[in-house]
Design a protein around this motif. Structure first.
Motif, PDB file in Angstrom:
ATOM      1  N   LYS A  68       0.882  -1.181   0.000  1.00 15.01           N
ATOM      2  CA  LYS A  68       0.000   0.000   0.000  1.00 15.01           C
ATOM      3  C   LYS A  68       0.914   1.223   0.000  1.00 15.01           C
ATOM      4  O   LYS A  68       1.770   1.369   0.883  1.00 15.01           O
ATOM      5  CB  LYS A  68      -0.861   0.045   1.278  1.00 15.01           C
ATOM      6  N   LEU A  69       0.739   2.075  -1.000  1.00 11.22           N
ATOM      7  CA  LEU A  69       1.549   3.294  -1.098  1.00 11.22           C
ATOM      8  C   LEU A  69       0.600   4.466  -1.275  1.00 11.22           C
ATOM      9  O   LEU A  69      -0.349   4.388  -2.072  1.00 11.22           O
ATOM     10  CB  LEU A  69       2.487   3.214  -2.314  1.00 11.22           C
ATOM     11  N   GLU A 106      -2.038   2.801  -6.969  1.00 10.90           N
ATOM     12  CA  GLU A 106      -2.449   1.415  -7.182  1.00 10.90           C
ATOM     13  C   GLU A 106      -1.625   0.715  -8.271  1.00 10.90           C
ATOM     14  O   GLU A 106      -1.380  -0.484  -8.194  1.00 10.90           O
ATOM     15  CB  GLU A 106      -3.942   1.360  -7.508  1.00 10.90           C
ATOM     16  N   LYS A 107      -1.183   1.476  -9.289  1.00  8.42           N
ATOM     17  CA  LYS A 107      -0.394   0.825 -10.358  1.00  8.42           C
ATOM     18  C   LYS A 107       0.979   0.421  -9.812  1.00  8.42           C
ATOM     19  O   LYS A 107       1.483  -0.657 -10.129  1.00  8.42           O
ATOM     20  CB  LYS A 107      -0.214   1.785 -11.538  1.00  8.42           C
ATOM     21  N   THR A 108       1.564   1.301  -9.007  1.00  2.20           N
ATOM     22  CA  THR A 108       2.879   0.978  -8.425  1.00  2.20           C
ATOM     23  C   THR A 108       2.740  -0.215  -7.477  1.00  2.20           C
ATOM     24  O   THR A 108       3.570  -1.132  -7.488  1.00  2.20           O
ATOM     25  CB  THR A 108       3.447   2.208  -7.677  1.00  2.20           C
ATOM     26  N   GLU A 109       1.672  -0.222  -6.690  1.00 11.00           N
ATOM     27  CA  GLU A 109       1.439  -1.343  -5.769  1.00 11.00           C
ATOM     28  C   GLU A 109       1.350  -2.659  -6.558  1.00 11.00           C
ATOM     29  O   GLU A 109       1.936  -3.667  -6.178  1.00 11.00           O
ATOM     30  CB  GLU A 109       0.120  -1.142  -5.016  1.00 11.00           C
ATOM     31  N   GLN A 110       0.605  -2.582  -7.677  1.00 15.71           N
ATOM     32  CA  GLN A 110       0.406  -3.770  -8.502  1.00 15.71           C
ATOM     33  C   GLN A 110       1.731  -4.298  -9.037  1.00 15.71           C
ATOM     34  O   GLN A 110       1.969  -5.501  -9.080  1.00 15.71           O
ATOM     35  CB  GLN A 110      -0.525  -3.385  -9.667  1.00 15.71           C
ATOM     36  N   TYR A 111       2.616  -3.368  -9.424  1.00 15.11           N
ATOM     37  CA  TYR A 111       3.928  -3.764  -9.947  1.00 15.11           C
ATOM     38  C   TYR A 111       4.728  -4.534  -8.886  1.00 15.11           C
ATOM     39  O   TYR A 111       5.421  -5.502  -9.177  1.00 15.11           O
ATOM     40  CB  TYR A 111       4.725  -2.523 -10.416  1.00 15.11           C
TER      41      TYR A 111
END
Ligand SMILES: Cc1cc2nc3c(=O)[nH]c(=O)nc-3n(C[C@H](O)[C@H](O)[C@H](O)COP(=O)(O)OP(=O)(O)OC[C@H]3O[C@@H](n4cnc5c(N)ncnc54)[C@H](O)[C@@H]3O)c2cc1C
Length: 302
Positions: A219-220, A233-238
């Motif tokens: 979670k960021l 959410e995209k960075t978390e997904q990565y």
């Protein structure tokens, strides 16, 4: 100019001091848009001094004891924080003292005098408080009371719904980790001075690994200045599912700068904010992986 104060004709608001949540909500229902909740009043006073119109009625939440308690529920692994807990509670409360990152986040807000009066709930309900990214990274749930009913909503859903302000926030619930998975939580605030100024940027994150050392949860979140707090959410997904050695730091940096829509303000540009945010998050994650033995090339850029 209709919402500006006419200083020659200012009528003091009627102040209500309910002692229960039910009574406070009942008053709000009766008085409607002519009434506003007030906790510590530190933000409201600032807004009134800047010309925002005073409401006809203020419903003070200060006397509602059930909104002041801090409890740790071991069975459900959940920390419950009453909305009118002062920001300065980290100095005296034994439970909060157990969470150094929590203390760090609370200590980063304003100065001691403001932290003694200002509350955690008031910070959240402002819609732009520095604690919002922190609670986003902790995946907190907010408990509101409306028409005698308590409703629990995840803070990210609440932020996405444009943070409706009319309801009474009674407490904040923070899930803690029941399992033995390793976790890392961080909170960083960048201001023009260390405290007492609005943040240029606030970043916060929580990463959790499973037993095979893969990232199992990420979670960021970012906020600060006039920027609406957001989760990345995209960075978390990565990050999800990867081991430290598989993380491509340059890629993470560019996903963050693409994903974070940062605004310009009178002090810094949006593009500067993006770079600071990406550098801070990459540095935090690298620091964590370096500790666990994955030393990687750094990608700082300003
Ligand atoms: C000098 C100064 C420096 C500051 N520095 C910072 C800073 O560094 N970072 C930061 O984030 N903020 C800062 N602030 C803003 C403010 O002090 C904090 O956000 C504080 O936590 C607000 O809490 P409060 O109880 O005083 O809110 P209040 O002023 O009482 O209320 C703020 C808003 O929330 C609503 N509200 C309050 N409690 C509830 C509730 N339980 N349910 C529903 N609505 C509610 C009110 O109606 C109002 O709209 C600063 C303020 C000052 C004056």
């Amino acid at each position: 100019m209709s919402n500006q104060v006419d200083t020659l004709n200012v009528k003091s608001p009627v102040i209500w001091t309910p002692e229960t949540i039910d009574k406070a909500v009942e008053l709000k229902e009766q008085l409607g848009l002519n009434a506003e909740f007030i906790s510590g009043g530190t933000l409201l006073q600032l807004q009134w001094a800047s010309g925002r119109k005073l409401p006809e009625h203020l419903i003070s939440l200060e006397g509602i004891l059930e909104m002041k308690s801090i409890k740790y529920d071991q069975k459900n692994a959940e920390l419950s924080i009453g909305a009118i807990t002062p920001l300065g509670a980290y100095q005296t409360n034994k439970i909060l003292k157990e969470f150094p990152v929590f203390c760090e986040a609370l200590k980063s807000i304003a100065a001691p005098g403001i932290r003694n009066r200002g509350t955690i709930g008031g910070n959240l309900m402002s819609g732009i408080g520095d604690l919002i990214p922190f609670f986003l990274s902790l995946n907190a749930n907010l408990v509101f009371c409306n028409a005698g009913n308590f409703e629990q909503i995840n803070i990210w859903d609440w932020v996405k719904q444009s943070a409706a302000k009319e309801r009474l926030l009674s407490k904040i619930l923070i899930p803690l980790d029941k399992d033995t998975m390793e976790t890392y939580t961080f909170y960083r605030k960048i201001g023009r001075r260390e405290t007492f100024t609005a943040a240029i940027l606030t970043v916060s994150g929580k990463i959790k690994w499973n037993q095979s050392n893969n990232i199992a949860e990420a979670k960021l979140a970012i906020g600060g200045g006039d920027n609406k707090p957001v989760r990345l959410e995209k960075t978390e997904q990565y990050l999800l599912g990867k081991k430290g050695a598989e993380l491509d730091w340059k890629n993470i940096y560019s996903i963050i700068t693409d994903e974070f829509i940062a605004l310009d303000d009178a002090f810094v540009t949006g593009s500067y904010r993006k770079k600071v945010a990406a550098n801070l998050i990459v540095a935090e994650l690298q620091g964590q992986f370096i500790q666990s033995g994955y030393r990687e090339e750094q990608v700082y850029e300003i």
